[in-house]
Design a protein around this motif. Structure first.
Motif, mmCIF file in Angstrom:
data_model
loop_
_atom_site.group_PDB
_atom_site.id
_atom_site.type_symbol
_atom_site.label_atom_id
_atom_site.label_comp_id
_atom_site.label_asym_id
_atom_site.label_seq_id
_atom_site.Cartn_x
_atom_site.Cartn_y
_atom_site.Cartn_z
ATOM 1 N N ASP A 13 1.079 -1.308 0.126
ATOM 2 C CA ASP A 13 0.100 0.029 0.110
ATOM 3 C C ASP A 13 0.917 1.176 0.150
ATOM 4 O OD1 ASP A 13 -2.610 1.251 0.537
ATOM 5 O OD2 ASP A 13 -1.608 1.940 2.453
ATOM 6 N N PRO A 14 0.754 2.416 -0.707
ATOM 7 C CA PRO A 14 -0.622 2.652 -1.477
ATOM 8 C C PRO A 14 -0.416 1.985 -2.823
ATOM 9 C CG PRO A 14 1.203 4.402 -1.718
ATOM 10 C CD PRO A 14 1.762 3.460 -0.623
ATOM 11 N N LEU A 64 2.379 2.349 -5.337
ATOM 12 C CA LEU A 64 3.462 1.445 -5.071
ATOM 13 C C LEU A 64 3.753 -0.022 -5.324
ATOM 14 C CD1 LEU A 64 6.391 1.390 -3.614
ATOM 15 C CD2 LEU A 64 5.435 1.168 -1.545
ATOM 16 N N PRO A 122 11.967 8.043 -8.390
ATOM 17 C CA PRO A 122 11.764 7.931 -7.163
ATOM 18 C C PRO A 122 10.879 6.846 -6.794
ATOM 19 C CG PRO A 122 11.569 10.333 -7.679
ATOM 20 C CD PRO A 122 11.719 9.631 -8.983
ATOM 21 N N MET A 123 9.729 6.552 -7.446
ATOM 22 C CA MET A 123 8.834 5.336 -7.263
ATOM 23 C C MET A 123 9.621 4.074 -7.683
ATOM 24 S SD MET A 123 6.123 4.758 -5.883
ATOM 25 C CE MET A 123 4.990 6.129 -5.657
ATOM 26 N N LEU A 136 11.952 3.164 -4.935
ATOM 27 C CA LEU A 136 11.195 2.421 -3.820
ATOM 28 C C LEU A 136 10.396 1.075 -4.130
ATOM 29 C CD1 LEU A 136 8.553 5.310 -2.266
ATOM 30 C CD2 LEU A 136 10.432 4.043 -1.197
ATOM 31 N N THR A 156 10.890 -2.057 -1.951
ATOM 32 C CA THR A 156 9.823 -2.948 -1.490
ATOM 33 C C THR A 156 10.076 -4.458 -1.845
ATOM 34 O OG1 THR A 156 8.374 -0.994 -1.825
ATOM 35 C CG2 THR A 156 7.350 -3.067 -1.695
ATOM 36 N N SER A 182 12.638 -5.879 0.440
ATOM 37 C CA SER A 182 12.015 -6.104 1.848
ATOM 38 C C SER A 182 10.952 -7.577 1.715
ATOM 39 C CB SER A 182 11.285 -5.009 2.168
ATOM 40 O OG SER A 182 12.007 -3.713 2.117
ATOM 41 N N PHE A 188 20.216 3.554 5.130
ATOM 42 C CA PHE A 188 19.690 3.151 3.732
ATOM 43 C C PHE A 188 18.750 3.942 3.299
ATOM 44 C CE2 PHE A 188 15.849 0.701 2.838
ATOM 45 C CZ PHE A 188 15.812 0.860 1.605
ATOM 46 N N HIS A 235 18.629 6.702 0.096
ATOM 47 C CA HIS A 235 17.543 6.579 -0.934
ATOM 48 C C HIS A 235 16.501 7.969 -1.012
ATOM 49 C CE1 HIS A 235 18.082 2.107 -2.355
ATOM 50 N NE2 HIS A 235 19.031 2.831 -2.294
ATOM 51 N N ILE A 272 17.857 10.718 -2.692
ATOM 52 C CA ILE A 272 18.085 10.951 -4.081
ATOM 53 C C ILE A 272 16.430 11.275 -4.597
ATOM 54 C CG2 ILE A 272 18.246 9.413 -6.123
ATOM 55 C CD1 ILE A 272 19.871 7.546 -4.481
ATOM 56 N N MET A 273 15.542 10.593 -3.980
ATOM 57 C CA MET A 273 14.266 10.858 -4.388
ATOM 58 C C MET A 273 13.740 12.207 -4.084
ATOM 59 S SD MET A 273 12.196 7.364 -2.685
ATOM 60 C CE MET A 273 13.275 5.937 -2.204
ATOM 61 N N ASP A 292 9.862 -6.451 8.512
ATOM 62 C CA ASP A 292 8.381 -6.131 8.395
ATOM 63 C C ASP A 292 8.525 -4.348 8.310
ATOM 64 O OD1 ASP A 292 7.197 -8.222 8.113
ATOM 65 O OD2 ASP A 292 6.635 -8.642 10.218
ATOM 66 N N CYS A 329 10.950 -2.662 7.190
ATOM 67 C CA CYS A 329 11.591 -2.198 6.082
ATOM 68 C C CYS A 329 10.344 -1.956 5.087
ATOM 69 C CB CYS A 329 12.564 -2.953 5.325
ATOM 70 S SG CYS A 329 14.012 -2.985 6.643
ATOM 71 N N VAL A 330 9.605 -2.874 4.985
ATOM 72 C CA VAL A 330 8.125 -2.791 3.950
ATOM 73 C C VAL A 330 7.438 -1.571 4.545
ATOM 74 C CG1 VAL A 330 6.242 -3.589 3.263
ATOM 75 C CG2 VAL A 330 8.189 -5.206 3.450
ATOM 76 N N CYS A 347 9.198 1.807 3.347
ATOM 77 C CA CYS A 347 8.842 1.947 1.740
ATOM 78 C C CYS A 347 7.481 2.640 1.487
ATOM 79 C CB CYS A 347 9.208 0.729 0.879
ATOM 80 S SG CYS A 347 10.950 -0.030 0.952
ATOM 81 N N GLU A 348 6.527 1.921 2.301
ATOM 82 C CA GLU A 348 5.031 2.318 2.150
ATOM 83 C C GLU A 348 5.166 3.876 2.588
ATOM 84 O OE1 GLU A 348 2.701 -1.924 2.086
ATOM 85 O OE2 GLU A 348 2.923 -0.969 4.106
ATOM 86 N N GLN A 366 7.167 6.222 2.724
ATOM 87 C CA GLN A 366 7.852 7.207 1.856
ATOM 88 C C GLN A 366 6.927 7.368 0.709
ATOM 89 O OE1 GLN A 366 9.967 9.340 1.801
ATOM 90 N NE2 GLN A 366 10.802 9.417 -0.335
ATOM 91 N N ALA A 367 6.217 6.146 -0.092
ATOM 92 C CA ALA A 367 5.473 6.308 -1.063
ATOM 93 C C ALA A 367 4.161 7.075 -0.742
ATOM 94 C CB ALA A 367 5.001 5.045 -1.493
ATOM 95 N N LEU A 368 3.500 6.889 0.517
ATOM 96 C CA LEU A 368 2.532 7.708 0.999
ATOM 97 C C LEU A 368 2.981 9.146 1.039
ATOM 98 C CD1 LEU A 368 1.412 5.610 3.766
ATOM 99 C CD2 LEU A 368 -0.302 6.145 1.777
ATOM 100 N N MET A 407 5.130 10.973 -0.719
ATOM 101 C CA MET A 407 5.389 11.436 -2.064
ATOM 102 C C MET A 407 3.950 11.618 -2.677
ATOM 103 S SD MET A 407 8.461 9.023 -3.230
ATOM 104 C CE MET A 407 8.014 8.931 -5.095
ATOM 105 N N LYS A 465 4.422 4.597 9.260
ATOM 106 C CA LYS A 465 5.044 3.751 8.331
ATOM 107 C C LYS A 465 6.775 4.447 8.245
ATOM 108 C CE LYS A 465 1.418 1.328 6.339
ATOM 109 N NZ LYS A 465 0.862 0.840 5.107
#
Lengths: 333, 333
Positions: free
Chosen positions: A30-31, A34, A108-109, A112, A116, A119, B81, B85, B88-89, B147, B149-150, B153-154, B156-158, B160, B179
């Protein structure tokens, strides 16, 4: 051609189960963006060679398919993670016939999405406990997989460093392809053997089998780039030369050639365009470097097969692993 | 100020041992460029809050420091880590007062450096076996770390995704910071409690303690951006507003304000420059959003401390964890 068809059938045998494990791993991401960026390349296909090797290695030492499925899926996730990040680093815009992840979702995505998958890969190996695998088998299998990830990073860094060099030694080149390509294949077969409950001798032999076919896989790629046809390759012959890539053929020719031929080959590699590809191939041919690469790949595959025959009883899984070793050389691209 | 000094002392106590584990993890990375890019940010300092929390949590449930050091180092590697990342993003050019990894080595090498730290983190947790930790403790500790780490990533995506939205609900915002920031801190304290041999009740409470101080940490950051001074922050007050960031203050004000104030606040957030920062702060003040954020952070910290008092006997480690909870609110930046 016949064994190629057979291997395709073998790889298909586990595809559905592997895909199911991969889907399970990714469906909760999620989201949505991703999740889509993460499963785009997985869904774009791929031969599923690596996960099949995990499962076949487990079976070949007398283990159950079930015990190795999650780790098989994990190895495919790691392979896909490395492709997504490599495509960003190398600015490759296509992969498996589709636009790369960073082309569709932006860098960027894509970074990620790779993170993901990475992980989720480790989480998936650990979930093998749900399939009845004992913790004392999960830890070493995971260790094997994690160690190969460090190597993948190191291999990519070495490869990037080669782009600026003209003095790459054959030994360095072999270390690079071991880390970048063969280490994950070796981890697949080793982890499979561990999960299937193999003896230390079997685990070691399957690990080495994986390393050898992985090396042969990459060297054969180098070889086919000049020895195959555009029809079989799906791209023009000599693309590696146009891109100025260090291959076993190039490294070998540079080490053997006269100062004049060496300079000429380096000049052609640095050029843009494909005007002098034929001349570069002639130089490689002159020093026997094309045949040399073919020979190294052959020897690796033969040694890989011998190792299996030494430590494994006859079984359909052993037979499949032997066929996969041959398949590495029979691929046309 | 006194507890701040004390906490600095506490964090320093484990620094050398943690650094040693991190060095051990990274010293074998090859080639040199990759090793340098990988350890640049680790060597640039950082408070070592997360690894100290792993060790203190292990101690607080009666475990040995030794059992938690490698996992502490691993949590710091994962934190680093994610910073590499993220930089960069987000195209951030500075981190810990030094140029970001991608500024010094380029984006491809920075992506790889992050991937390397990530791989090494998991390898380091698994090496806890060398320190006498039982496999049945390593697996759940590793599970906890993976867990998180997942979730990173989520998160950071949210985050963004929020950049393009004006309708972020408070609940979504809290999920994002959980997260992105709190999950790794919760993993640190939970993994520490597992490695130290805590009871399930202690493990659960320490996990929740970590989550709560992690939430408070981020919310306090949001709060200080408008409630602190340029001297304390080391950057101008209201930087988040200039950057148009969704913070708890913004999300709260947007949800409570009149249509007119809402429009005005959104307009200011979209603007470049700091001309109307004061006006945005007045709108937040008008709806009590600044005080609200302060209050949420306070409550999280109080609840975190209560949980510790419920499940842990008195000890120097418990005392340190209580002080760290207060420290989260006493930071000036």
């Amino acid at each position: 051609m016949e064994s190629k068809l057979e291997v395709t059938e073998i790889l298909k045998r586990y595809s559905a189960d592997i895909d199911q494990e991969i889907n399970r791993a990714l469906e909760t991401v999620d989201p949505d963006t991703l999740r889509q960026a993460s499963d785009h390349l997985v869904k774009a296909g791929g031969k599923k060679l690596r996960p099949s090797l995990v499962v076949l290695s487990a079976e070949a030492v007398g283990g159950e398919v079930e015990s190795a499925l999650k780790t098989g899926a994990a190895v495919e996730l790691i392979h896909t993670f490395s492709l997504i990040h490599d495509d960003i680093m190398d600015q490759d815009e296509k992969r498996r016939g589709k636009p790369s992840v960073h082309v569709l979702w932006g860098e960027p995505m894509a970074i990620l999405a790779g993170d993901t998958l990475f992980s989720k890969a480790f989480a998936t190996v650990m979930k093998s406990e749900d399939d009845g695998v004992a913790p004392e088998n999960i830890l070493p299998a995971l260790h094997t997989v994690v160690d190969s990830c460090v190597k993948i990073c190191e291999g990519q860094a070495l490869d990037m460093g080669f782009a600026e060099r003209t003095d790459v030694r054959e030994e360095e080149y072999l270390t690079m392809i071991y880390k970048k390509t063969a280490a994950l294949i070796a981890a697949a077969t080793k982890a499979g053997a561990i999960l299937g409950g193999g003896t230390p001798e079997q685990v070691e032999a399957l690990s080495e089998y994986g390393r050898l076919i992985g090396m042969a896989f990459q060297i054969q790629d180098d070889y086919l780039d000049v020895a195959s046809s555009e029809d079989d390759l799906g791209k023009p012959v000599g693309s590696d030369i146009v891109e100025g890539k260090m291959t076993l053929l190039v490294v070998n020719a540079l080490s053997k050639s006269s100062a004049e031929d060496r300079e000429r080959l380096l000049t052609i590699l640095k050029e843009d365009g494909d005007e002098h590809v034929g001349e570069a191939m002639e130089i490689m041919e002159k020093y026997g470097s094309i045949h040399y690469a073919w020979q190294v790949a052959q020897e690796d595959v033969n040694q890989a097969k011998e190792l299996l025959l030494e430590v494994l009883d006859e079984s359909p899984a052993r037979d499949a692993l032997l066929k996969i070793a041959d398949f590495v050389l029979e691929r046309s691209h």
